[in-house]
Design an enzyme around this catalytic site. Structure first.
Site, short mmCIF file in Angstrom:
data_model
loop_
_atom_site.label_atom_id
_atom_site.label_comp_id
_atom_site.label_asym_id
_atom_site.label_seq_id
_atom_site.Cartn_x
_atom_site.Cartn_y
_atom_site.Cartn_z
N TRP A 103 -0.12 49.45 19.28
CA TRP A 103 0.66 48.47 20.06
C TRP A 103 2.05 48.98 20.37
CZ3 TRP A 103 -2.60 45.65 22.31
CH2 TRP A 103 -3.75 45.18 21.64
N ASP A 172 7.85 43.06 18.08
CA ASP A 172 6.54 42.48 18.36
C ASP A 172 6.01 41.96 17.02
OD1 ASP A 172 3.88 41.95 18.82
OD2 ASP A 172 3.42 43.91 19.71
N LYS A 196 -3.14 35.39 16.91
CA LYS A 196 -3.36 35.94 15.57
C LYS A 196 -2.97 34.93 14.49
CE LYS A 196 -4.00 40.16 17.50
NZ LYS A 196 -3.35 41.00 18.49
C1 LIG Z 1 -3.03 41.78 19.45
C2 LIG Z 1 -1.69 42.39 19.55
C3 LIG Z 1 -1.06 42.60 20.79
C4 LIG Z 1 -1.74 42.29 22.11
O1 LIG Z 1 -1.73 40.94 22.36
P1 LIG Z 1 -2.28 40.36 23.75
O2 LIG Z 1 -1.83 38.93 23.67
O3 LIG Z 1 -3.76 40.52 23.72
O4 LIG Z 1 -1.64 41.10 24.86
C5 LIG Z 1 0.20 43.13 20.79
N1 LIG Z 1 0.82 43.45 19.66
C6 LIG Z 1 0.26 43.28 18.44
C7 LIG Z 1 1.00 43.67 17.21
C8 LIG Z 1 -1.03 42.75 18.37
O5 LIG Z 1 -1.59 42.58 17.17
#
Ligand SMILES: *Cc1c(COP(=O)(O)O)cnc(C)c1O
Length: 361
Positions: A103, A172, A196
C-alpha cells in the site's frame, strides 16, 4: 441471530453482529419513518443527523482537535494516494515516504506524479517483514510531509510508535484506525477506508488539519479538492449513505465496548494469544519480525504449502473462515480487527495445536 462463523477476512471484514441486525432493520424502515435508509434523501434531516452523529462520535472516540475536519469521501483509500500529493505538492515540492508494503508502494507511485518524492526507507528486499526505527532514515528539511502506512495489512507489520519528528505526518490507517490511542495533533492527514476496522466498504474517512485545505493548486478538479468536501460537510455530491450509516453504528458499538483504550487492551490480548501459539514451537512461523508485529493482521506459515492448504480447508470446515494469506506472500493470515471476537482467536489457537499434533511434516 443467524449462526455466524469466525470471519478472519482482511477486508471487507467482520462487523459486530448487533450492527448487522440493526442495519437489516434500518435498510427497510429507518427509525419508523416508513422509508428505508438506502432510499432516503441524503439531505433529509434524518440522514444529516446520521452523518453528523458519526462525525461527532469519531471526534469523541479519537479525541480529534477542533482545527481538524472530518470528511466522508468515495474512491477508496486508494484515491487518497493521489489526492494527498495533488492537494499538497506541485512543481518543485518534496515529500518523504516510507516504503513498508504494497500500500505504501502504490502511494509512492501516485505521489511521483505530483512532486519530488524521497523514499527514505524500504523493507522491500526483506519482503516487507518490518517497519523502520527513527534512526534508520532521515527526513529532508524541505519535505512537506512524512508519509507512512501505520499498519501493513498484507505483511502483518505495524508501527509500534509513530515517527518522532517535527515534520507533519500523514498516515494511511486503513487497517488500524480506532484500534489504539493516537495523538491526532501530530498528523496533517489521517485517512482510512472503512471496510477493515470501521464499517462497510464504500466510504473513506479523511481527518485533515484545516490549514491544509488552503494549499491546493488552482487547476485541481473540484471533486478532488479537499476544500470542496469540507465546505459542504461531505455533501457536495451524493455521499455513500449506507457506508456512512454503517460507520456510525460501528462507532456506537465501539463506544459501548469502552472506547479506543478498552479496544486497544482487548486487541493486545487477542494478538498475544495468537503470537504465543506461533512462538511456542517451530511448526508455525510468523512473517513479521517481532518488534514490528501487527495487532490486526497476523500472517504465518506452516512447514509446507501443502500443509497450509490442508490447514485452511480443515479450518473452514469448523467455522474458521478467511485464513488464506495474501497471494503475494502465501501461507495463512488471521485478520483480527476490533470487531473480531476473542473467542474466535481462542478457537483458532486450539485448532492450530490439534492440527500440529496430527500433521507432522
Ligand atoms: C485495504 C487497504 C487499502 C486500499 O483500500 P481501498 O479502499 O480498497 O482503496 C489501502 N491501504 C491499506 C493499508 C489497506 O489495508
Amino acid at each position: 441471530m443467524v449462526d455466524r462463523v469466525y470471519n478472519f477476512s482482511p477486508g471487507p471484514a467482520t462487523l459486530p453482529g448487533e450492527v448487522l441486525q440493526q442495519a437489516s432493520k434500518d435498510v427497510v424502515n429507518f427509525k419508523e419513518t416508513g422509508i428505508g435508509l438506502i432510499e432516503m434523501s441524503h439531505r433529509s434531516k434524518e440522514f444529516i443527523a446520521v452523518t453528523e452523529g458519526a462525525e461527532q462520535l469519531l471526534r469523541e472516540l479519537m479525541d480529534i482537535p477542533d482545527n481538524y475536519k472530518v470528511l466522508f469521501l468515495q474512491g477508496g483509500a486508494s484515491s487518497q494516494f493521489y489526492m494527498i500529493p495533488m492537494n499538497l505538492l506541485g512543481k518543485g515540492k518534496k515529500a518523504t515516504y516510507l516504503n513498508t508494503g504494497a500500500w505504501s508502494k502504490k502511494a509512492i507511485k501516485e505521489a511521483k506524479l505530483f512532486g519530488d518524492i524521497d523514499v527514505a526507507y524500504s523493507s522491500e528486499e526483506q519482503v516487507f517483514n518490518r517497519v523502520p526505527k527513527d534512526s534508520e532514515y532521515s527526513v529532508a528539511d524541505d519535505s512537506e510531509y512524512l508519509y507512512f502506512v501505520s499498519n501493513n495489512t498484507i505483511y502483518g507489520t505495524q508501527f509500534p510508535e509513530f515517527p518522532d519528528t517535527e515534520k507533519m505526518l500523514i498516515s494511511d490507517m486503513s487497517s488500524d484506525i480506532l484500534s489504539r490511542k493516537i495523538d491526532v495533533s501530530k498528523f496533517g492527514i489521517i485517512f482510512a477506508g472503512a471496510q477493515k476496522n470501521m464499517g462497510p466498504a464504500g466510504v473513506t474517512i479523511v481527518i485533515i488539519r484545516d490549514d491544509l485545505l488552503e494549499k491546493t493548486p488552482e487547476n485541481t478538479p473540484t471533486m478532488l479538492c479537499y476544500k470542496t468536501h469540507s465546505d459542504k460537510g461531505s455533501m457536495f455530491n451524493t455521499p455513500p449513505c449506507f457506508a456512512i450509516y454503517g460507520v456510525g453504528e460501528v462507532l456506537k458499538w465501539l463506544k459501548k465496548q469502552g472506547g479506543v483504550a478498552a479496544m486497544e487492551a482487548i486487541n493486545k490480548e487477542k494478538a498475544g494469544i495468537l503470537y504465543d501459539c506461533i512462538d511456542s514451537g517451530e511448526y508455525y512461523r510468523g512473517h513479521a519480525e517481532k518488534d514490528s508485529r501487527s495487532l490486526m493482521n497476523i500472517p504465518f506459515n506452516l512447514p509446507t504449502p501443502e500443509l497450509e492448504a490442508q490447514f485452511i480447508t480443515e479450518a473452514e470446515a469448523i467455522g474458521l473462515n478467511g485464513l488464506k494469506g495474501h497471494r503475494s506472500i502465501g501461507g495463512c493470515r488471521a485478520s483480527i480487527y476490533n470487531a473480531f471476537p476473542k473467542e474466535g482467536v481462542v478457537k483458532l489457537v486450539a485448532f492450530m495445536k490439534e492440527f500440529e499434533a496430527a500433521n507432522q511434516a
